[in-house]
Structure formats: C-alpha cells, structure tokens
Write an enzyme that holds these catalytic residues in place. Structure first.
Site, short mmCIF file in Angstrom:
data_model
loop_
_atom_site.label_atom_id
_atom_site.label_comp_id
_atom_site.label_asym_id
_atom_site.label_seq_id
_atom_site.Cartn_x
_atom_site.Cartn_y
_atom_site.Cartn_z
N SER A 336 -8.71 -22.22 19.09
CA SER A 336 -8.64 -23.54 19.72
C SER A 336 -9.22 -24.62 18.82
CB SER A 336 -9.41 -23.53 21.04
OG SER A 336 -9.40 -24.81 21.63
N ASP A 337 -8.45 -25.70 18.70
CA ASP A 337 -8.97 -26.90 18.07
C ASP A 337 -10.12 -27.45 18.93
OD1 ASP A 337 -8.98 -29.08 16.24
OD2 ASP A 337 -7.86 -30.28 17.67
N LYS A 338 -11.07 -28.13 18.32
CA LYS A 338 -12.22 -28.63 19.09
C LYS A 338 -11.98 -30.05 19.60
CE LYS A 338 -15.80 -30.52 17.14
NZ LYS A 338 -15.94 -31.82 17.87
#
Length: 858
Positions: A336-338
C-alpha cells in the site's frame, strides 16, 4: 513497448561517462557544450533533435490484425477451431455455424477487455508538458516540448509542468510538486544544482535549468518503460490453459484409440474401407472434439466476473480488468502507498512545543503571520487554519514578506499594527531558527533534542521566532510539529486484511522516520527499509539478487522509493510465490500497479495510475478492499465449483462417445446435441455468480492438481452412470423384453435419452460440486441459480417430449431418466466428499514429510 535502444547509445555518447544527475553544474554545462547565458544555437538544436530524437514517449504499436490473431490462439481456441474445421470438411454446416459463433463471441469479449491494456501509457503521454520556454541564440521563445534536446536552457515558473529532466542552473529557488512521480507528500524546494524531473509541477518560484535527458531517458520516460513492460498473466488465464491442455491430451488419446479401433474393425472385421468409412470416422472425431471443448467456459468465467464487478461497483470500486477479481481472492500481500491512501494527505498541526511563548496560540499566530495565504503553500495553509481567532491576524498589516528558499530555509514577515507597533516573525527549519535567535547553549541543545525526538516519531518540525526591535534580537517561541495523519478507517482496514490472511506492506516516497511512525500508529510492522539506500543505483528491477529478494520479503515496508523500486518489490514478491495487490495514486505507482496481480488505484488517482490499475476506488481510503477480498473469494469459490463441474462433465461426454463407439458401434450423441447440451448446461450456470457460498478466512488459489483430480474421479463415476444407462437402452433395442420400462424403440430415441440424462445429470452434478459438503447442507443454492436450472430442465423436458431438435420420447421415459439421475446424485455426492478428504489428507501428509526432512537438514 517503449523503444529506447536507439536513443540510449546517443545519450551515453553525449554524457561522455559523466553522471549528469550528480556532477557539479559547471561540469554538466561543459559536458553538454552549452552557455547558460546564450543557450544552444538553432542549428545545434536541430542537429541534436535529429540525433537524439523527440522529447516524447515512443511506442511500438501492434497492428489490429496482429492483436486479433492472438485471440484465436490457445488450447481452448485451437480445440474450437479444429471442431469447426472438421464440421466444414464433412459438410455439417449447422454444427460449423454454431461452433464458429461461440468462438467469435469469446474473441469479442477478449478484444473488448484488451482495449484497456495500454491506457496507462496513453495517460502518461498526456502528462508531459505541451510547451516549453527555451533559450536559443540568446533569446527566449516558446516551442513544443517535444522539440527540446539535451543541453537546452529552459525557464520554469509557477504553474508550469517541467518539460524534461534538468539540472537547475540559475535563480533563487522553485518549489516543485513531484508527488505523482516520487510519492513525496509535500512540494520540494530546490535551488541551483538540484534536479527537476519531467512531469512534475512548479508550485512556486522561477529558475533556469539545463536539459539533461529527454523522452524515454527521463525519469518520466523510465517510468513509462516500466509500465509498457509490466504485466503478468492472470491465474485464471493460466488455469484455463492448464484445463485446455489437460482436455486436449485426454481428447487426443481417446481419439487415437477410437480411430485405431474403427479402422481395425472396418478393414479387418467388416472387410471394407473407403470414403464412406473415412467420413464416418471423421464424424466421430468431430463429435469427440466438440465433446472435449468446454466452449462456454471462457464466457461463463467472464460473465461471472462481470456480475461480481457490478457488485463491487455498488461498493464504489470500479473493475477495469475482470481477472483482477479472481486475483484478489488469492492475494496474500497488499503493498500500500502511504500518502493519500493510508493517510489523509493533509498536513495536521499537532500541539506546539513551547519555548518562550505563553500559550500554543501565541506560537501558532506568529507562524501564521510568517506565512502568506496567496502562495497556497500546504504548510502555510495548515498553520493559518489552526488559528482559532482570525481577527488576531487581521490586526497586523504585512509590510514585507520574504518567502522560503533553499538557502535561508525560512520565511520572514515584517508587520505593524494600528498602534504603530512593529513585529518581525520567522518560521523555518528549527536549526536555522536557532542560528537566528542565538539562544544559550543549553536552550539550543534542548530545542535540537526535541526536534530529533519529533523526527524519530515521523513529524516534520518548524521553528517559530519573533522580534519586536526590527530583527535586532529574536525570541524562540516554540516548535510546530506537523504530520500527515492516518485515515480514520486505515487501522481497521489493515486489521481486517491481516485477519483475512493478507500481509500489508507500506511503500512510500516519504522519509523512513515518517513511514515508521505511520506504521506504528496503524498497527503495522515497523521494519521499514530505506529503498534509496537499500537498492543499488544500477540494479535491474527485473533481476533482483536472491539475497536482496529475501530481505524484501521479510520487510514490513519501504521508504524513499522510486517507481523502479516499487516495480521491483512487486515483481520480487511474485517470483517468491506471492499473489500481490498494489495500491497507489500517482505516476510513480503506475509500473507497480500494472505489474501487480491486482493493481488498485485509490480515489483521486492520476490518469496514469487509473490506466494501469485493475481496480479503481472512487471513495477515499482502503476500506472497500476488505469488501473486495470477501467478494473475490466468494466469486473464486463459484468459479472453481463451475470448473470442477465442467471438467467432470466434459470427461463424461468424451469417454461416453469413445466407449459407445468401441463397445456398441454407436454414436450416443450428435454434434448438434452436444452443442445444445453445453448451452443448456452453461447458460443457467451463469447465475452461479449469485450463488450462496462460504467465505474462506485465508487467501485461496487455483489448486489445479486437486481440481483436476476431483474432476477426473467424479467424471469416472459419471461415465459409469452414463454407460450403464446406455447399456440398458441399447440392450432394450436388441431384446425388446429387456429393460422395457425405458420405452425406447429406436436409436434416435436412445440418443435423446442420453441427451436428457447428461443435461439433467450435469445440473445435478453442479449441486454436488458447489460445495465440499453434502449437497443438501447449507449454504443452499441461491434462488436465482436454483430456478434458472429448473427452467432449463423444463426446456430440456419439453424438447425431449415434443421432439424439438431431437427425436421425441415418452413422459414415462423422461421420469425414469430423472429418477435414475437422482439415485446417482447421492452416489456422486459421496464420491466428491471421499475424494476431497483423501486428497486433503495426502497433501497434509506430504507437507508434514517435507517439514520433517527440512528439520533434519537443519
């Protein structure tokens, strides 16, 4: 595919071995042979354009006919085409038309899906700047950005898209938003010597830069190359290939046996061989070929997934690639991208740490007065919005504002009020404010320790100071801690994913400390690696060393990542046996999104990210991921149930045709009967998309060995069921007193009996395969599936009774066939349960044996 080879050698020749991204600016200018005051000449620019090519992303385009022909390839397609060819040779045009129509229908569905494949690259192209302000022959002019060449001097300013990769050579500063490229949550302030990447957006300032790379050699272009090369065949496609190959092998073996037996009988037993006998054998081969093809399987897969996509759309998730639904069922790692995905992508001001200020608002107001609302700077807007009483800001009039620049690393405001009081305020890097204030050493050490503690917790810190004597003496009011807070639903979503057997890894362009603190707050692992230090600069993302791959697999997340890092991480995890989902929103995420088994573009994603993704979320956050996983696992259960049913039924039909030919010298079904039977069996099965199924608590995958084993065992017993009925019907024709209760008077009626037995038995077989327990246990079939099957059975009964397309049989015979199938339903139910239990126990024994061997080796 991006065509880069032709320009790469030219770029290396121009660079003369110099790293233009890191070398001192004078050396860069010398290497590129350009005077920053004059720029290139028009003649030199034209020669370089001819040599290095346009500043654009070029693509090798595959022709429409090439793409079309590709869809006529593959095991199942070859089987359908062979059946159509044989039917044409022997003049069975009705069979030919029906088979060809099914083939074209499947190809049409695949072509529609394929149109979306290159949309990510198209979106990337649109992200390039259309025009550029360039210095040539000592004069600035506006030209198409595609005409830029290495060595051009280009002006960039507020609102412009950086048109090529460049090194900044002149000017005070620029603030550049490169979040879409690198994933950094805030614009980056750059000065002379810094790099500016193609495709990033200038938010503040104005500078000159020298172009160091164009087109496919830019940071943007390398990202596009990764997108073009990324992609992985779906597990559903692999499964259909394996099923097709399995059925082809079985069909070829059976066809060989049948042809050999028929030729032997025609030559050595009956003593005759000619064109008639050859055509009869060819007709039997046609029937066998048609019987071996699960013609509706690709269609059933597509429609089942499409109906699942409709369900997900109700949860604000748009499916752009149907196979992604099936992939989501097996996902065991979610990368997951933050920024903007796990976090709000909104700077939040935490409670100020006071040094000289009397209260928090005093410190915040001073910081707000050292900001400028018109600049729309994210930090300035955050501080101004934290002021509780805006009237206190209006009491001061701004006389002069000095913006932030990378040299001073602070802003300054000079103000006065109605009473004539003077106030100077400044905010900036805490260490810079310390140098401005010159506090006692103990106080300075205390401030810097506070800043270090905040950095370790992932906070961005700003120092605030004020002066009431025109900047002669300053007071350090306090430190403003700033943080991009997690979304309210992120922690719950991650916890739910972990409960479903999915490991979540954070991948961000932000600093390691920020990533670790965000991970801690979300209940994730905090083993976060700095990708810019961890990955070698010249590493091939398609070939990561084994030791590096092991570390990647063990890590909880990665910070300071670039597009090639994200892509490499996803590919490494896939090579190590994981099914990977990737979320993201920027251009920098596009290669990894396309490479992932299931790429998820979150709300407000760029067009490039959406084009590369398989699943597009229209609501903020990841909460819909939990729903998507559950929905995907239900859909997967439905597809595997259908697969077991269809392979078992196909095996039954193939063996019935061959055994009937060998034992009884009789064709139990016509080719048209098999096609109609496939349609009657499969059309209502499409309602399996609505069936009630249990949801697996763990990721589920295609276990082809188990699926084909269970299918084969069920098919074997179903063959016994069909051959036994055929034997009784055939015997009744030869000896009218035997099995008289069947009421069969012709071979045509016997074919109808076998047709009805397989249509009815096929659907009863589905009730057996739809779950691993007894067919009469919960979860029960959904009403839409049950009544669809019942409606089809009514159609089949009416066809057989009234003689529509098949010879008519009596209602008594129809009842007998149905009663026979119902008895066998319990037999096959027992076989399904026993075979699954045996195969599961054998797998457990094998796993324990491997574990024991590994333990001894240790």
């Amino acid at each position: 595919m991006i065509d880069m080879e032709s320009t790469k050698e030219n770029e290396e020749e121009l660079n003369q071995g110099i790293d233009l991204e890191k070398a001192p600016v004078p050396e860069v200018l010398q290497t590129l042979a350009v005077d920053p005051k004059v720029g290139l000449s028009q003649l030199e620019a034209a020669q370089r354009l001819e040599k290095y090519g346009p500043n654009a992303l070029t693509e090798k385009v595959q022709s429409f006919w090439s793409k079309l022909m590709h869809h006529f390839m593959g095991p199942i397609a070859y089987m359908i085409e062979a059946a159509a060819l044989v039917s044409a040779i022997i003049g069975h045009w009705d069979d030919f038309i029906i088979i060809l129509a099914l083939l074209l229908f499947n190809v049409t569905i695949e072509m529609i899906q394929d149109r979306k494949a290159n949309s990510a690259l198209t979106a990337l192209k649109q992200g390039l700047a259309p025009e550029a302000t360039v210095l040539r022959d000592g004069e600035f002019s506006s030209i198409p950005a595609s005409e830029l060449v290495p060595g051009d001097i280009v002006k960039i300013r507020l609102g412009m898209i950086v048109p090529a990769d460049m090194r900044l050579v002149e000017g005070d500063y620029v603030s550049i938003d490169q979040a879409a490229l690198t994933g950094e949550s805030l614009p980056v302030t750059k000065g002379v010597g810094a790099e500016a990447y193609s495709g990033s957006v200038v938010k503040q300032g104005e500078m000159l830069g020298v172009v160091t790379a164009t087109g496919s050699q830019t940071f943007f272009g390398r990202t596009a190359k990764l997108v073009a090369n990324a992609g992985v065949q779906s597990h559903a496609q692999k499964a259909m290939f394996q099923i097709g190959n399995f059925l082809i092998v079985v069909a070829v073996i059976l066809a060989t046996i049948m042809v050999a037996f028929r030729v032997y009988r025609d030559i050595f037993v009956t003593g005759g061989w000619g064109m008639t006998e050859a055509l009869n054998i060819l007709q039997f081969v046609l029937v066998l070929l048609v019987a071996s093809i699960p013609v509706a399987m690709p269609t059933v897969f597509s429609i089942t997934l499409a109906l699942g996509a409709i369900e997900l759309s109700k949860e604000k998730a748009i499916v752009s690639k149907l196979a992604a639904i099936e992939e989501m069922a097996g996902v065991d790692i979610l990368c997951s991208d933050k920024t903007g995905t796990l976090t709000k992508n909104e700077l939040s001001l935490d409670e100020p740490i006071l040094i000289k200020a009397h209260d928090a608002q005093e410190c915040i107001i001073a910081g707000a007065l050292a900001s400028k609302l018109e600049n729309k700077d994210a930090i300035d807007l955050t501080i101004i919005s934290a002021v509780k009483d805006p009237e206190k800001l209006k009491a001061w009039t701004l006389d002069k504002f000095i913006p932030f620049d990378p040299i001073t690393k602070r802003t300054e405001g000079r103000l006065h009020n109605a009473q004539g009081d003077q106030l100077w305020v400044s905010k900036g890097a805490p260490q810079v404010i310390v140098e401005l204030v010159h506090p006692p050493k103990a106080e300075a050490d205390k401030i810097m320790k506070l800043v270090d503690d905040l950095a370790n917790k992932g906070y961005r810190a700003l120092g605030v100071a004020e002066s009431k004597d025109e900047g002669k003496t300053w007071e350090y009011l306090g430190v403003l801690p700033m943080f991009d807070p997690p979304r309210d639903d992120s922690a719950a979503t991650i916890k739910a994913a972990q409960a479903n057997g999915v490991s979540v890894k954070m991948i961000t362009g932000d600093d390691t400390a920020i990533a670790i603190e965000t991970a801690r707050q979300l209940g994730m692992g905090t083993n976060i690696l700095n990708a810019s230090e961890f990955f070698p600069k010249d590493m091939d993302p398609d070939h990561v060393p084994a030791k590096l791959a092991e570390v990647i697999e063990r890590a909880d997340g990665f910070a300071r990542v670039f597009p090639e890092h994200k892509y490499a991480i996803v590919k490494v995890l896939q090579k190590r046996g994981h099914i990977v989902a990737m979320t993201g929103d920027g251009v920098n995420d596009a290669p990894a999104l396309k490479q992932a088994d299931c790429g998820v573009a979150v709300a407000d994603a760029t067009d490039a990210a959406r084009g590369a993704a398989d699943l597009i979320l229209t609501a903020p956050g990841l909460s819909v991921i939990e729903t998507a996983i559950k929905e995907a696992r239900q859909i997967f259960e439905r597809i595997t149930s259908y697969t077991v049913y269809r392979v078992a039924l196909t095996i039954t039909i193939m063996f019935l045709v061959v055994l009937s030919s060998i034992i009884f010298n009789f064709q139990p079904l016509t080719a048209i009967m098999i096609v109609i039977m496939s349609l009657l069996d499969d059309i209502p099965i499409m309602a399996i998309a609505y069936d009630n199924t249990s949801v697996s608590p763990r990721p589920i995958r295609w276990k082809m060995a188990k699926i084909l084993s269970v299918s084969t065992i069920l098919g074997f017993f179903a063959v016994i069921q069909s051959v036994a009925l055929l034997y009784m019907g055939h015997h009744a024709l030869i000896q009218p007193d035997a099995f008289s209760w069947l009421h069969v008077t012709s071979f045509g009626q016997l074919q109808t009996i076998m047709f009805l037995q397989l249509v009815a038995g096929g659907h009863l077989l589905l009730f057996i395969t739809r779950q691993s327990k007894w067919f009469f246990e919960k979860p029960y079939p959904s009403s839409i599936l049950f009544w669809s099957i019942m409606a089809t059975q009514v159609v089949a009964i009416l066809m057989c009774y009234f003689g529509w397309l098949v010879p008519a049989i009596s209602i008594t015979t129809i009842v007998v066939v149905w009663g026979y199938n119902l008895i066998w339903m319990f037999v096959l139910g027992f076989v399904r349960i026993a075979s699954e239990k045996y195969l599961d126990n054998r797998t457990k024994r094998q796993r324990k044996h491997v574990e024991m061997v590994n333990e001894k080796l240790k």
